[in-house]
Design a protein around this motif. Sequence first.
Motif, mmCIF file in Angstrom:
data_model
loop_
_atom_site.group_PDB
_atom_site.id
_atom_site.type_symbol
_atom_site.label_atom_id
_atom_site.label_comp_id
_atom_site.label_asym_id
_atom_site.label_seq_id
_atom_site.Cartn_x
_atom_site.Cartn_y
_atom_site.Cartn_z
ATOM 1 N N GLU A 79 -12.691 149.190 4.517
ATOM 2 C CA GLU A 79 -12.751 148.808 5.932
ATOM 3 C C GLU A 79 -13.564 147.540 6.164
ATOM 4 O O GLU A 79 -13.510 146.941 7.249
ATOM 5 N N ILE A 80 -14.322 147.095 5.144
ATOM 6 C CA ILE A 80 -15.169 145.912 5.282
ATOM 7 C C ILE A 80 -14.388 144.671 4.851
ATOM 8 O O ILE A 80 -13.662 144.691 3.858
ATOM 9 N N ASP A 81 -14.536 143.590 5.610
ATOM 10 C CA ASP A 81 -13.894 142.324 5.288
ATOM 11 C C ASP A 81 -14.813 141.542 4.344
ATOM 12 O O ASP A 81 -15.890 141.098 4.745
ATOM 13 N N PHE A 82 -14.390 141.390 3.093
ATOM 14 C CA PHE A 82 -15.156 140.640 2.101
ATOM 15 C C PHE A 82 -14.612 139.215 2.019
ATOM 16 O O PHE A 82 -13.447 139.012 1.672
ATOM 17 N N VAL A 83 -15.460 138.257 2.357
ATOM 18 C CA VAL A 83 -15.114 136.854 2.145
ATOM 19 C C VAL A 83 -15.496 136.518 0.713
ATOM 20 O O VAL A 83 -16.641 136.733 0.302
ATOM 21 N N ARG A 84 -14.547 136.010 -0.061
ATOM 22 C CA ARG A 84 -14.757 135.890 -1.510
ATOM 23 C C ARG A 84 -14.918 134.435 -1.958
ATOM 24 O O ARG A 84 -13.943 133.691 -2.011
ATOM 25 N N PRO A 85 -16.151 134.043 -2.299
ATOM 26 C CA PRO A 85 -16.332 132.736 -2.933
ATOM 27 C C PRO A 85 -16.060 132.892 -4.427
ATOM 28 O O PRO A 85 -16.832 133.515 -5.145
ATOM 29 N N CYS A 86 -14.942 132.382 -4.895
ATOM 30 C CA CYS A 86 -14.494 132.784 -6.235
ATOM 31 C C CYS A 86 -15.069 131.903 -7.332
ATOM 32 O O CYS A 86 -14.387 131.071 -7.913
ATOM 33 N N ASN A 87 -16.345 132.104 -7.632
ATOM 34 C CA ASN A 87 -16.963 131.508 -8.813
ATOM 35 C C ASN A 87 -16.859 132.507 -9.959
ATOM 36 O O ASN A 87 -17.459 133.583 -9.907
ATOM 37 N N LEU A 88 -16.089 132.168 -10.964
ATOM 38 C CA LEU A 88 -15.846 133.070 -12.081
ATOM 39 C C LEU A 88 -16.824 132.830 -13.220
ATOM 40 O O LEU A 88 -17.202 131.695 -13.494
ATOM 41 N N CYS A 89 -17.208 133.908 -13.892
ATOM 42 C CA CYS A 89 -17.954 133.785 -15.145
ATOM 43 C C CYS A 89 -16.936 133.739 -16.283
ATOM 44 O O CYS A 89 -16.256 134.746 -16.540
ATOM 45 N N PRO A 90 -16.813 132.621 -16.977
ATOM 46 C CA PRO A 90 -15.800 132.536 -18.032
ATOM 47 C C PRO A 90 -16.056 133.488 -19.186
ATOM 48 O O PRO A 90 -15.123 133.887 -19.888
ATOM 49 N N HIS A 91 -17.331 133.859 -19.370
ATOM 50 C CA HIS A 91 -17.666 134.765 -20.467
ATOM 51 C C HIS A 91 -17.268 136.204 -20.135
ATOM 52 O O HIS A 91 -16.682 136.898 -20.966
ATOM 53 N N MET A 92 -17.590 136.652 -18.925
ATOM 54 C CA MET A 92 -17.185 137.994 -18.514
ATOM 55 C C MET A 92 -15.666 138.147 -18.563
ATOM 56 O O MET A 92 -15.140 139.204 -18.919
ATOM 57 N N LYS A 93 -14.960 137.062 -18.193
ATOM 58 C CA LYS A 93 -13.511 137.148 -18.116
ATOM 59 C C LYS A 93 -12.852 137.122 -19.491
ATOM 60 O O LYS A 93 -11.633 137.269 -19.607
ATOM 61 N N ARG A 94 -13.619 136.939 -20.554
ATOM 62 C CA ARG A 94 -13.066 137.072 -21.895
ATOM 63 C C ARG A 94 -12.778 138.534 -22.232
ATOM 64 O O ARG A 94 -12.023 138.833 -23.164
#
Length: 333
Positions: free
Chosen positions: A279-294
């Motif tokens: 129910e909450i509106d999350f505004v997403r600043p999409c800074n990705l961690c390249p290491h986590m995304k491995r």
Amino acid sequence: MSETVIPSPAALARTAPIFDRLRHVIPEFEWPAFASDIDAIVELKRHRNAVVLAHNYQTPEIFHGVADIVGDSLALAREATKVDAEVIVLAGVHFMAETAKLLNPAKTVLIPDLEAGCSLAASITAADIRLLRQRWPGVPVVTYVNTSAAVKAESDICCTSGNARKVIESLNVPRVIMLPDEYLAQNIARETGVEIVTWAGHCEVHERFTATDIRAFREQHPGIVVLAHPECPPEVVAEADFAGSTAAMAGYVGAKRPPRVVLVTECSMSDNVAVQYPEIDFVRPCNLCPHMKRITLAKIRRALETMRHQVTIDPDVAGPARRAVERMLEVQP
């Protein structure tokens, strides 16, 4: 070695309850790409007597799909000491897997991708700490968990973003060396009044946020609540409504239920919290961690199939590093 395949009807049926929890953040057409791996991982965990520990920055299909224990670095460190399974798969970065191994030396700890590192951990070495001790004799060294085991071994005590203030205050001294995150140290110095000797290490995700970004969020989304991670620059933290670890941010959202919120941190954090609060509106600043995304479902599956990559730590390093982590865990939450 596993390959991505079209899921069987049985796999889709078995994973349907998981998708029901995630349909708010994962489109239905994407789910078949995840279902086979999730179904296989669930069975492999039973076969291997394994658990998956996942950091808050993992993607939702990992965090909510296959993880047994989730949380920030502090929560994962605490929960790692309670694990009964024979195998721990760390869905996170390498220093987290090392911490799990330090606390569970007799267990097999797997990291699905050896290249899942951390800009903070890469910013400092054990030799750097030895030189700092020469320059500041007698000053205690507090090391962020975002460091290698070798660096922890040269430290007096570790901390996370969730307990850094309590760790600093527990030492009851006027000056400490706090490494390697410069911004976290500056933010904690402001909170505690303790003189902190810093190191110029930064998180490659959080260092990119600016005070201008925060003001832009407020202009574009009137009434938005801004929550910032303390690895952000001090001027960003000063602009926020609240600053805290990922666990603290999730706790704030759950307790306050703001209609609209922005989490100034790695972008998967918003997806994972949004699963609980659709129910909450999350505004997403999409800074990705390249290491986590491995770390991916396919790599977690492969780790359990092949029992790679096993984390090992030199015994001469493991002993003092473990003591630094255990001292941190002794500080009252």
